[in-house]
Design an enzyme around this catalytic site. Structure first.
Site, mmCIF file in Angstrom:
data_model
loop_
_atom_site.group_PDB
_atom_site.id
_atom_site.type_symbol
_atom_site.label_atom_id
_atom_site.label_comp_id
_atom_site.label_asym_id
_atom_site.label_seq_id
_atom_site.Cartn_x
_atom_site.Cartn_y
_atom_site.Cartn_z
ATOM 1 N N ARG A 1 0.815 -1.238 0.000
ATOM 2 C CA ARG A 1 0.000 0.000 0.000
ATOM 3 C C ARG A 1 0.840 1.276 0.000
ATOM 4 O O ARG A 1 0.359 2.338 0.388
ATOM 5 C CB ARG A 1 -0.990 0.012 1.169
ATOM 6 C CG ARG A 1 -1.991 -1.132 1.112
ATOM 7 C CD ARG A 1 -3.217 -0.844 1.949
ATOM 8 N NE ARG A 1 -4.136 -1.969 1.878
ATOM 9 C CZ ARG A 1 -4.078 -3.034 2.692
ATOM 10 N NH1 ARG A 1 -3.186 -3.095 3.641
ATOM 11 N NH2 ARG A 1 -4.944 -4.012 2.536
ATOM 12 N N LYS B 1 2.815 11.500 -11.121
ATOM 13 C CA LYS B 1 2.048 10.559 -11.934
ATOM 14 C C LYS B 1 2.875 9.308 -12.168
ATOM 15 O O LYS B 1 3.978 9.385 -12.715
ATOM 16 C CB LYS B 1 1.720 11.179 -13.281
ATOM 17 C CG LYS B 1 0.544 12.136 -13.286
ATOM 18 C CD LYS B 1 0.322 12.567 -14.737
ATOM 19 C CE LYS B 1 -0.960 13.301 -14.938
ATOM 20 N NZ LYS B 1 -1.196 13.480 -16.399
ATOM 21 N N GLU C 1 9.758 19.191 -24.441
ATOM 22 C CA GLU C 1 8.985 19.503 -23.232
ATOM 23 C C GLU C 1 9.510 20.776 -22.564
ATOM 24 O O GLU C 1 8.753 21.526 -21.947
ATOM 25 C CB GLU C 1 9.004 18.325 -22.244
ATOM 26 C CG GLU C 1 8.362 17.037 -22.768
ATOM 27 C CD GLU C 1 6.819 17.039 -22.759
ATOM 28 O OE1 GLU C 1 6.217 18.032 -22.295
ATOM 29 O OE2 GLU C 1 6.232 16.057 -23.240
ATOM 30 N N LYS D 1 6.670 23.282 -14.424
ATOM 31 C CA LYS D 1 5.859 22.093 -14.164
ATOM 32 C C LYS D 1 5.415 22.049 -12.702
ATOM 33 O O LYS D 1 4.250 21.784 -12.387
ATOM 34 C CB LYS D 1 6.685 20.844 -14.514
ATOM 35 C CG LYS D 1 6.102 19.521 -14.053
ATOM 36 C CD LYS D 1 5.159 18.918 -15.083
ATOM 37 C CE LYS D 1 4.593 17.585 -14.611
ATOM 38 N NZ LYS D 1 4.954 16.474 -15.465
ATOM 39 N N GLU E 1 -5.125 16.973 -11.796
ATOM 40 C CA GLU E 1 -5.567 17.188 -13.159
ATOM 41 C C GLU E 1 -6.987 17.716 -13.294
ATOM 42 O O GLU E 1 -7.859 17.084 -13.868
ATOM 43 C CB GLU E 1 -5.397 15.896 -13.976
ATOM 44 C CG GLU E 1 -5.401 16.190 -15.449
ATOM 45 C CD GLU E 1 -4.520 15.226 -16.226
ATOM 46 O OE1 GLU E 1 -3.318 15.188 -15.947
ATOM 47 O OE2 GLU E 1 -5.041 14.541 -17.091
ATOM 48 N N ARG F 1 -3.791 21.875 -14.827
ATOM 49 C CA ARG F 1 -2.811 20.851 -15.176
ATOM 50 C C ARG F 1 -2.937 20.443 -16.643
ATOM 51 O O ARG F 1 -1.978 19.969 -17.248
ATOM 52 C CB ARG F 1 -2.939 19.634 -14.254
ATOM 53 C CG ARG F 1 -1.808 18.640 -14.428
ATOM 54 C CD ARG F 1 -1.617 17.718 -13.250
ATOM 55 N NE ARG F 1 -0.486 16.821 -13.500
ATOM 56 C CZ ARG F 1 0.139 16.124 -12.575
ATOM 57 N NH1 ARG F 1 -0.219 16.211 -11.325
ATOM 58 N NH2 ARG F 1 1.148 15.342 -12.892
ATOM 59 N N ASN G 1 -0.635 19.795 -21.351
ATOM 60 C CA ASN G 1 -0.949 18.941 -22.480
ATOM 61 C C ASN G 1 -0.741 19.646 -23.825
ATOM 62 O O ASN G 1 -1.007 19.072 -24.876
ATOM 63 C CB ASN G 1 -2.417 18.501 -22.350
ATOM 64 C CG ASN G 1 -2.599 17.054 -22.720
ATOM 65 O OD1 ASN G 1 -1.699 16.242 -22.461
ATOM 66 N ND2 ASN G 1 -3.708 16.731 -23.339
ATOM 67 N N HIS H 1 0.145 17.845 -27.029
ATOM 68 C CA HIS H 1 0.054 16.405 -26.778
ATOM 69 C C HIS H 1 -1.142 15.745 -27.462
ATOM 70 O O HIS H 1 -1.141 14.537 -27.638
ATOM 71 C CB HIS H 1 0.015 16.132 -25.276
ATOM 72 C CG HIS H 1 1.362 16.205 -24.641
ATOM 73 N ND1 HIS H 1 2.086 17.378 -24.586
ATOM 74 C CD2 HIS H 1 2.149 15.255 -24.053
ATOM 75 C CE1 HIS H 1 3.241 17.157 -23.973
ATOM 76 N NE2 HIS H 1 3.313 15.881 -23.647
ATOM 77 N N HIS I 1 0.261 12.704 -29.199
ATOM 78 C CA HIS I 1 -0.063 11.314 -28.865
ATOM 79 C C HIS I 1 -0.630 10.577 -30.073
ATOM 80 O O HIS I 1 -0.331 9.403 -30.296
ATOM 81 C CB HIS I 1 -1.086 11.266 -27.725
ATOM 82 C CG HIS I 1 -0.478 11.479 -26.369
ATOM 83 N ND1 HIS I 1 -1.188 11.990 -25.302
ATOM 84 C CD2 HIS I 1 0.771 11.248 -25.903
ATOM 85 C CE1 HIS I 1 -0.396 12.059 -24.247
ATOM 86 N NE2 HIS I 1 0.792 11.620 -24.580
ATOM 87 N N HIS J 1 8.590 10.613 -28.260
ATOM 88 C CA HIS J 1 7.481 11.349 -27.664
ATOM 89 C C HIS J 1 7.641 12.847 -27.910
ATOM 90 O O HIS J 1 6.715 13.513 -28.393
ATOM 91 C CB HIS J 1 7.424 11.056 -26.159
ATOM 92 C CG HIS J 1 6.398 11.866 -25.426
ATOM 93 N ND1 HIS J 1 5.045 11.656 -25.568
ATOM 94 C CD2 HIS J 1 6.523 12.906 -24.567
ATOM 95 C CE1 HIS J 1 4.376 12.525 -24.818
ATOM 96 N NE2 HIS J 1 5.249 13.300 -24.194
#
Lengths: 359, 359
Positions: free
Chosen positions: A118, A139, A181, A222, A232, A236, A240, A243, A247, A260
């Site tokens: 946990r 994340k 980025e 960031k 998010e 946030r 993106n 992206h 993506h 990427h």
């Protein structure tokens, strides 16, 4: 030594950025750990694993687990095998996991740490420029065959220890991927910073002091956003930028064909062009285009079907009710989110690729 | 309608306890959900799945996934397959998972919800008495072949909706299993409550009003402790009364041979006896023994090797440096944690089993 403090809802941690930090990892940890598991990939293992092991000296029990390099290692099988490693090496709730590598290792090892008994402590030791982005924000995730990062948690590390020296060995396309980025962090926050980066040729002159400055600025952008909006909500989502198309291009061209960041770079160009049209403003499309071109970003793609791209863009985790949402700019540092109609988007995509081909 | 409010570090949720609640599940949710996945097991499916599906009416998209009944379903394979179900049924970040079943379903479905797209909402709909314990507190997990609950999160539900009517159909051993945790909640908190339970024959007279009262009291004891200590520091460990020997017996006899609560009942008897010896106090060992006996708890075990049990007790997640830690009582409502020497423990175990055989 440069360090940034990052506040989350559950803890405060520091990001340290400098050369040679991998040789003194324990000095950046606020606790002593008697049992440590280093998770890395087959590429980074050869370069830096020994350094990190030795940094713990002889009083700490240190074990390690290596997964194959590459995004496909973020699988449920590797996740489970790493759990088995943690158990076999006797990790308990007071142990530490070290994520030594790029974003793939950070995501995978972070998710192992988040869910082992946990949740136990972990530290990010990024070895790519791109990971300046993923290592901050908490994340963590693995992939499902149906989509990237579909299984994961929000789980901040105890520290991020960024040894700029490890970036020396990056291949050019990884430098490009990471810098995209950094450029994004400039576009969504700070015109002066964006212009500084645009003056830099990132391939020919690897200057650790400049890179360090760019990384720290990128991380602080960031970090500010993540502190304001950990889970998010809207703000946030600004991260993106580039992206949505990025993506889609990655998925459509096949992971590994384009990095990427290279895909995100194209996505940012697209976002600038769409923003100019939607808001009637002038943005540094040409500046960015020329910089990307000078640094050998892939700008001329083999024919991509725009309807296929549109469908990919709709599958984005952030899309709602099957309308595409894009991050746009009213000016550098002024991000917005717009929902776009399918027809409009198709038109924008057509223009974009036509101009790219001419470019 | 009885409801309790539970505060966690990240949210506040309510526990509703009454009859027939399964028929009106959406009325206990603070949001409307357009997409719902019900996760249940093959046993509960036959009894209550239709009721819960119908409670959502026709405007909500409701899908379901069924795992085989039994603890072995808390596996990585089922976890992954449930993720696939969630994706295939189109769940997004604004969807809901319903955990319909006992503790196994709650743990498994809760961990799916905790990690699907980094966490979506879920609601616990417990169908066993035992689940009054596991459904509150936010612990979710799956098992690893090397140990129970080794992979998991702390992740509170949006609500716990407890339909007491679903407990009507429980077999006797499940009633015994659940009531052991109710007795535990009495022992660690409240002598009057403990005595009330001791006056009750739990097998012959199933009275929903008394059961409801006991469940609410049990949940409130658990909730108080969990609110004070969400992430298992010292106070939450008190909930472990009876579990050190209990878990060892379960593992040694084989899961399914003895229920969790039946094993914990023996563990509590043992803890009472050890407490009397260590602290020189008088505790209701005989009262509890007679009540257990009257309700057909298995008290006479086939020979169990005490050294094997000792080794099992050392494997507890809570043990440190290979010494056994036990929750003991100085009085009812006064819990303590003691580290015990191996020799002492062996002596205690020997006495305990000798007296049980005589009893």
């Amino acid at each position: 030594m440069s360090s940034l403090e990052i506040k989350t809802s559950t803890n405060i941690y520091h990001v340290y950025v400098d050369v040679k930090l991998r040789h003194k990892l324990p000095s950046f940890l606020e606790k002593e750990y008697s049992n440590v598991l280093i998770i890395t990939d087959s590429h980074v293992e050869k370069l830096f694993l020994d350094d990190v092991i030795h940094s713990f000296g002889t009083t700490t029990k240190v074990s390690y687990a290596v997964v194959p390099a590459g995004e496909s290692s973020k699988s449920i099988e590797n996740y489970f095998n790493l759990m088995t490693s943690a158990i076999e090496n006797g990790l308990d709730r007071h142990s530490l996991i070290v994520a030594l590598g790029g974003g793939m290792v950070g995501d995978l090892a972070g998710f192992v740490a988040a869910t082992y008994m946990r949740g136990i402590d972990y530290v990010q030791v990024p070895t790519t420029i791109l990971a300046h982005d993923s290592s901050v924000g908490g994340k963590v995730a693995i992939n499902h065959p149906e989509g990237k990062n579909l299984i994961g948690n929000f789980y901040p590390p105890q520290a991020v220890v960024y040894d700029v020296e490890t970036l020396n060995s990056l291949p050019e396309k990884e430098v490009r991927s990471g810098y995209a980025e950094i450029v994004k962090h400039g576009l969504i926050s700070d015109e002066a910073f964006f212009n500084q980066v645009m003056e830099q040729n990132i391939l020919s002159t690897f200057n650790p002091q400049i890179l360090k400055k760019h990384l720290i600025k990128g991380i602080s952008v960031k970090a500010n956003i993540v502190e304001t909006d950990e889970k998010e909500g809207n703000i946030r989502k600004y991260l993106n930028l580039g992206h949505t198309l990025g993506h889609a291009l990655e998925a459509e061209l096949g992971y590994g064909k384009i990095t990427h960041g290279e895909a995100v770079a194209l996505g940012m160009l697209f976002a600038l062009q769409v923003s100019e049209k939607v808001y009637g403003v002038t943005l540094p499309y040409d500046t960015l285009y020329n910089w990307l071109s000078k640094n050998n970003y892939p700008l001329h793609l083999s024919r991509v079907d725009k309807y296929v791209l549109l469908n990919r863009m709709k599958k984005d985790k952030k899309s709602r009710d099957l309308k595409v949402q894009m991050v746009l700019l009213k000016a550098i540092g002024q991000s917005t989110i717009e929902q776009l109609d399918d027809e409009q988007l198709i038109q924008f995509l057509e223009n974009f690729f036509r101009e790219l081909v001419k470019g």
